[in-house]
Design a protein around this motif. Structure first.
Motif, short mmCIF file in Angstrom:
data_model
loop_
_atom_site.label_atom_id
_atom_site.label_comp_id
_atom_site.label_asym_id
_atom_site.label_seq_id
_atom_site.Cartn_x
_atom_site.Cartn_y
_atom_site.Cartn_z
N MET A 139 36.83 -35.58 45.75
CA MET A 139 37.65 -35.56 44.54
C MET A 139 37.66 -34.16 43.93
O MET A 139 36.75 -33.35 44.16
CB MET A 139 37.09 -36.53 43.49
CG MET A 139 37.25 -37.99 43.82
SD MET A 139 36.55 -39.01 42.48
CE MET A 139 36.95 -40.65 43.08
N SER A 140 38.67 -33.89 43.13
CA SER A 140 38.67 -32.66 42.35
C SER A 140 37.62 -32.81 41.25
O SER A 140 37.20 -33.92 40.90
CB SER A 140 40.04 -32.42 41.72
OG SER A 140 40.34 -33.42 40.75
N GLY A 141 37.19 -31.71 40.67
CA GLY A 141 36.17 -31.76 39.63
C GLY A 141 36.61 -32.60 38.44
O GLY A 141 35.82 -33.38 37.90
N HIS A 196 34.91 -36.14 37.26
CA HIS A 196 34.42 -36.27 35.88
C HIS A 196 34.94 -37.55 35.24
O HIS A 196 34.18 -38.31 34.62
CB HIS A 196 34.86 -35.05 35.07
CG HIS A 196 34.49 -35.12 33.62
ND1 HIS A 196 33.26 -34.72 33.15
CD2 HIS A 196 35.18 -35.56 32.53
CE1 HIS A 196 33.20 -34.91 31.84
NE2 HIS A 196 34.36 -35.41 31.44
N GLU A 197 36.23 -37.82 35.41
CA GLU A 197 36.82 -39.03 34.83
C GLU A 197 36.29 -40.29 35.53
O GLU A 197 36.04 -41.31 34.87
CB GLU A 197 38.35 -38.96 34.94
CG GLU A 197 38.98 -37.87 34.08
CD GLU A 197 40.48 -37.80 34.24
OE1 GLU A 197 41.03 -38.60 35.04
OE2 GLU A 197 41.12 -36.96 33.58
N ILE A 237 27.26 -34.12 45.53
CA ILE A 237 28.08 -33.89 44.35
C ILE A 237 28.07 -32.40 44.01
O ILE A 237 26.99 -31.84 43.75
CB ILE A 237 27.55 -34.70 43.14
CG1 ILE A 237 27.33 -36.16 43.53
CG2 ILE A 237 28.51 -34.59 41.96
CD1 ILE A 237 28.57 -36.90 43.96
N PRO A 238 29.22 -31.73 44.05
CA PRO A 238 29.25 -30.29 43.79
C PRO A 238 28.60 -29.90 42.46
O PRO A 238 27.98 -28.83 42.36
CB PRO A 238 30.76 -29.98 43.78
CG PRO A 238 31.36 -31.01 44.66
CD PRO A 238 30.55 -32.25 44.41
N GLU A 239 28.73 -30.76 41.46
CA GLU A 239 28.15 -30.46 40.15
C GLU A 239 26.62 -30.51 40.18
O GLU A 239 25.95 -29.98 39.29
CB GLU A 239 28.66 -31.44 39.09
CG GLU A 239 30.13 -31.29 38.75
CD GLU A 239 31.03 -32.06 39.71
OE1 GLU A 239 32.22 -32.18 39.41
OE2 GLU A 239 30.54 -32.54 40.75
N MET A 240 26.06 -31.21 41.19
CA MET A 240 24.61 -31.36 41.31
C MET A 240 24.16 -30.51 42.50
O MET A 240 23.99 -31.00 43.61
CB MET A 240 24.24 -32.83 41.51
CG MET A 240 24.93 -33.78 40.53
SD MET A 240 24.34 -33.61 38.85
CE MET A 240 22.77 -34.42 38.97
N THR A 241 23.97 -29.24 42.29
CA THR A 241 23.71 -28.28 43.35
C THR A 241 22.43 -28.61 44.12
O THR A 241 21.40 -28.95 43.52
CB THR A 241 23.61 -26.86 42.76
OG1 THR A 241 24.75 -26.61 41.95
CG2 THR A 241 23.55 -25.82 43.87
N ASN A 242 22.55 -28.52 45.45
CA ASN A 242 21.39 -28.68 46.34
C ASN A 242 20.71 -30.05 46.23
O ASN A 242 19.52 -30.19 46.47
CB ASN A 242 20.36 -27.58 46.08
CG ASN A 242 20.90 -26.19 46.35
OD1 ASN A 242 21.71 -26.00 47.26
ND2 ASN A 242 20.49 -25.23 45.54
#
Length: 324
Positions: free
Chosen positions: A261-263, A267-268, A302-307
């Motif tokens: 998904m896009s960021g 988020h939504e 999840i890109p927002e949750m790095t590593n």
């Protein structure tokens, strides 16, 4: 025939008018029949109109029983999921389940890998050993072990599974164990399937009314639904002020497609799921147990949750606390 012959003898404009009147009468009759049929067909689903989840979420969170949760992005979802209040329940009992060995795991890890087992909090205030004991089970395993365990535990068990209850819409297994060819829905309706069958979707309000459980305490609601568990949890929040459900033992699934998904969309998406956590907390449900299901294939990155990586499914438990 005489009336038709008489009509043919009249002037053309009278013939035209008469034909239009007849056509209108026929259409009115057909419309009347359709309205009557639809009214009759829907009578079996007559229940008090339920509020929507969004309406009820706003209402229960105006005076929350537990602190209101705040959504601050995707991180909030996993922060909640991975941090239950593990000290709240001092006594647990396991029901159902089947051990599944996984070659890549150590012997210790394998010992923890249990398929479709459910835990119940046995704190004194939940009176799990007291009668009456009413249990709901959404989607059952092929061996019926959870239902068998609860039946042997002298509980009245109601299992709901459209895929495994085939003999009839309602089946009596034992004196206190019944099964229903229903699944959860936001409202009651029959969804047509291929081959002419239907999937009977029913709201919690419909189910408890039909089974005469409206005023009864449900000690434990268990779910192994895949995807529709979020609908079930929304229904718990929606009807939290009319249904007395003491514990929830649910398998939560998170599709691995969220990776793509896009960021903004992600988020939504997690914001909508997080509303379920918010509603449960406002309604007085404390999150007390969360454990990943390791044998599911795939991982969540999840890109927002790095590593960090996450499992696509978790066994989770909530218990209802008393309002102060």
């Amino acid at each position: 025939m005489r009336a038709y012959d008489d009509l043919k003898k009249k002037p053309w404009w009278q013939q035209w008018l008469a034909k239009r009147v007849i056509a209108l009468l026929v259409l009115a009759s057909v419309a009347g029949f359709v309205v009557y049929y639809l009214a009759f067909a829907s009578r079996k689903f007559e229940v008090i109109q339920s509020p929507s989840f969004d309406e009820k979420l706003k209402e229960v969170c105006e005076k929350p029983i537990l602190p209101m949760l705040e959504y601050r992005g995707v991180q909030s979802f996993f922060q909640y999921l991975l941090h239950p209040d593990s000290d709240y329940c001092y006594s647990w009992v396991e029901f159902g389940g089947e051990k599944i060995p996984i070659p890549s795991q150590s012997e210790r890890e394998c010992a923890d890998e249990v398929r479709k087992s459910k835990y119940a909090c046995f704190n004194d205030e939940y009176k799990m050993t007291h009668d009456p004991c009413l249990i709901y089970s959404f989607d059952k395993d092929f061996d019926n072990q959870f239902e068998r365990d609860m039946d042997m535990f002298s509980c009245e068990v109601h299992a709901f599974d459209v895929n495994k209850v085939k003999e009839a819409e309602h089946v009596q297994r034992t004196e206190f164990w019944k099964e229903h060819a229903w699944t959860i829905g936001e409202y009651p309706y029959d969804k047509p399937q291929e081959g002419g069958s239907v999937e009977r979707r029913r709201s919690l309000d419909f189910i408890t009314t039909a089974l005469q459980h409206k005023q009864r305490e449900i000690k434990l609601m268990k779910s192994d639904l895949e995807g529709r568990e979020w609908i079930l949890l929304r229904q718990v929040v929606t009807h939290s002020q009319t249904l007395d459900i003491k514990q929830l033992a649910v398998r939560l699934h998170i599709p691995t497609s969220v990776n793509m998904m896009s960021g903004e969309s992600r988020h939504e998406y997690f914001g909508k799921l997080y509303q379920v956590f918010q509603g449960l907390s406002c309604a007085g449900y404390k999150y007390v147990l969360g454990r990943p299901i390791r044998y599911y294939k795939g991982t969540l990155r999840i890109p927002e949750m790095t590593n960090q990586t996450y499992f696509p499914a978790y066994e989770v438990n909530w218990v209802k606390v008393k309002s102060s």
